[in-house]
Design an enzyme around this catalytic site. Structure first.
Site, mmCIF file in Angstrom:
data_model
loop_
_atom_site.group_PDB
_atom_site.id
_atom_site.type_symbol
_atom_site.label_atom_id
_atom_site.label_comp_id
_atom_site.label_asym_id
_atom_site.label_seq_id
_atom_site.Cartn_x
_atom_site.Cartn_y
_atom_site.Cartn_z
ATOM 1 C CD GLU A 166 -1.019 0.567 3.680
ATOM 2 O OE1 GLU A 166 -1.323 1.770 3.671
ATOM 3 O OE2 GLU A 166 -1.358 -0.228 4.560
ATOM 4 C CE LYS A 168 -6.512 6.495 6.006
ATOM 5 N NZ LYS A 168 -6.827 6.635 7.441
ATOM 6 C CB VAL A 214 -6.248 -2.225 3.759
ATOM 7 C CG1 VAL A 214 -6.627 -3.686 3.532
ATOM 8 C CG2 VAL A 214 -5.031 -2.138 4.682
ATOM 9 C CG ASP A 238 -15.381 5.099 12.379
ATOM 10 O OD1 ASP A 238 -15.114 4.566 11.285
ATOM 11 O OD2 ASP A 238 -14.735 6.057 12.851
ATOM 12 C CB SER A 248 -11.930 -0.071 8.425
ATOM 13 O OG SER A 248 -11.129 -0.091 7.260
ATOM 14 C CB SER A 249 -14.087 0.408 3.286
ATOM 15 O OG SER A 249 -12.800 0.983 3.073
ATOM 16 C CG ASP A 250 -9.015 -1.546 5.586
ATOM 17 O OD1 ASP A 250 -9.208 -0.836 4.576
ATOM 18 O OD2 ASP A 250 -8.149 -1.290 6.443
ATOM 19 C CE LYS A 259 -3.488 1.229 10.607
ATOM 20 N NZ LYS A 259 -4.106 0.524 9.489
#
Length: 340
Positions: A53, A115, A135, A167, A169-171, A188
């Site tokens: 990435e 980003k 990601v 909230d 993540s789209s990961d 993380k």
């Protein structure tokens, strides 16, 4: 990139697509991308390739440390038998494999590069902007050209208090719909790890711990969470990826590799810093995709640089493991194709 190489990659991509893919038969996305000659040749000849990435370059650390780390990661991939393909959008063009000049440009841009997650790709391309891929976006482009393995530091996930903020993540959804294996040091540690693992299960994502029984917590080796799948060698990982692709499950795989013991920061030190940083983010109303860079930067400040040193160490370790997995997968496919 030569038209013959694009044709070979397009055919390779179609072969790798899952049976239930919603992509049309004629996929024009390849024509929008710039694939480096080295990466194109490696993919067309079945050599191991590892995607990397670019957000870690632009938003992960300051210049020139970001450039040096990016070059070191690519070198580690090469030493361990694979070709690195760092991915970014430069002047509106998705680039698969960056030159030294490209890396330099991205490192100098820093946070001025957008980003870029999956949702942002079309916008960045349409305005001919510069985008550092997260990601989800890196997985998307890797899948488009048939790169089966992607190395990162840690994936995004469900944020703490995510049951209230939603909230997430789209990961995680990308892992549920894109057949790319992601090598990371887990999730993380600023995030809610147990809820993230529950979400990945809902998405049908195979989560495998590497040479350990416990899911790692990014900066530290242990999170207190367990997952049902463990792999111990690059060959184990290659067989798992091969089975996932042949079964056309359509989802990715998350390989969770613990940070090397000698680089593991004090868990309590990190946890205390995270709690304080989260409180500051709430007070300043920092949310969305601005939250993770703020938290990581603030945690690094609060730990006197310990967390950044640990971050770089785990990135390098993941690059080594990911390259070895890619080499093992290429060897496995070579044996299968030769009928051995």
């Amino acid at each position: 990139m030569h038209s013959s190489a694009i044709s070979r990659l397009t055919n390779l991509h179609r072969h790798l697509q899952p049976a239930d893919s919603k992509l049309p038969e004629s996929d024009d996305a390849s024509g929008l991308m710039k694939i480096s000659p080295e990466v194109a040749e490696a993919l067309s000849s079945g050599k191991p390739v590892v995607a990397l990435e670019s957000t870690v370059i632009s938003h992960g650390m300051p210049y020139p440390q970001n450039l040096e780390t990016a070059k070191q990661l690519e070198a580690i991939v090469r030493v361990n038998g694979a070709i690195p393909a760092t991915i970014a959008i430069l002047d509106g063009v998705p680039c698969i494999g960056l030159s030294l000049e490209d890396l330099q440009k991205l490192a100098n841009l820093g946070s001025r590069a957008q980003k870029t997650a999956r949702r942002d790709i079309a916008h960045v391309v349409s305005i001919r902007g510069n985008g550092a891929t997260t990601v989800s976006a890196t997985m998307f482009f890797a899948s488009k050209v048939g790169i089966p393995i992607f190395v990162t530091g840690g994936i995004g996930g469900v944020h703490r208090h995510g049951e209230n903020t939603l909230d997430t993540s789209s990961d995680l959804t990308e892992l549920g719909r894109t057949p790319v294996a992601v090598v990371s040091a887990g999730v993380k540690s600023i995030l809610d790890i147990p809820r993230t693992l529950e979400y990945l299960e809902t998405q049908g994502v195979c989560v495998a711990t590497y040479a350990t029984n416990e899911f790692p917590a990014f900066f530290t080796e242990r999170s207190g969470c367990r997952v049902p799948c463990r792999v111990d060698t690059p060959e184990d990982c290659a067989r798992l990826i091969d089975a996932n692709m042949k079964l056309r499950l359509g989802s990715g795989i998350l390989f969770a590799v613990p940070i090397p013991k000698e680089h593991s920061a004090s868990g309590q030190l990190i946890e205390d810093a995270i709690e304080r940083a989260i409180g500051e983010a709430r007070a300043k109303n920092i949310t969305g995709n601005a939250e993770t860079p703020f938290l990581l930067s603030r945690v690094n400040e609060l730990t006197g640089g310990t967390s950044l040193a640990s971050n770089i160490a785990l990135l390098k370790n993941n690059a080594q493991v990911g390259a070895k997995i890619a080499a093992a997968l290429a060897q496995l496919r070579g044996h299968q194709n030769s009928g051995e």
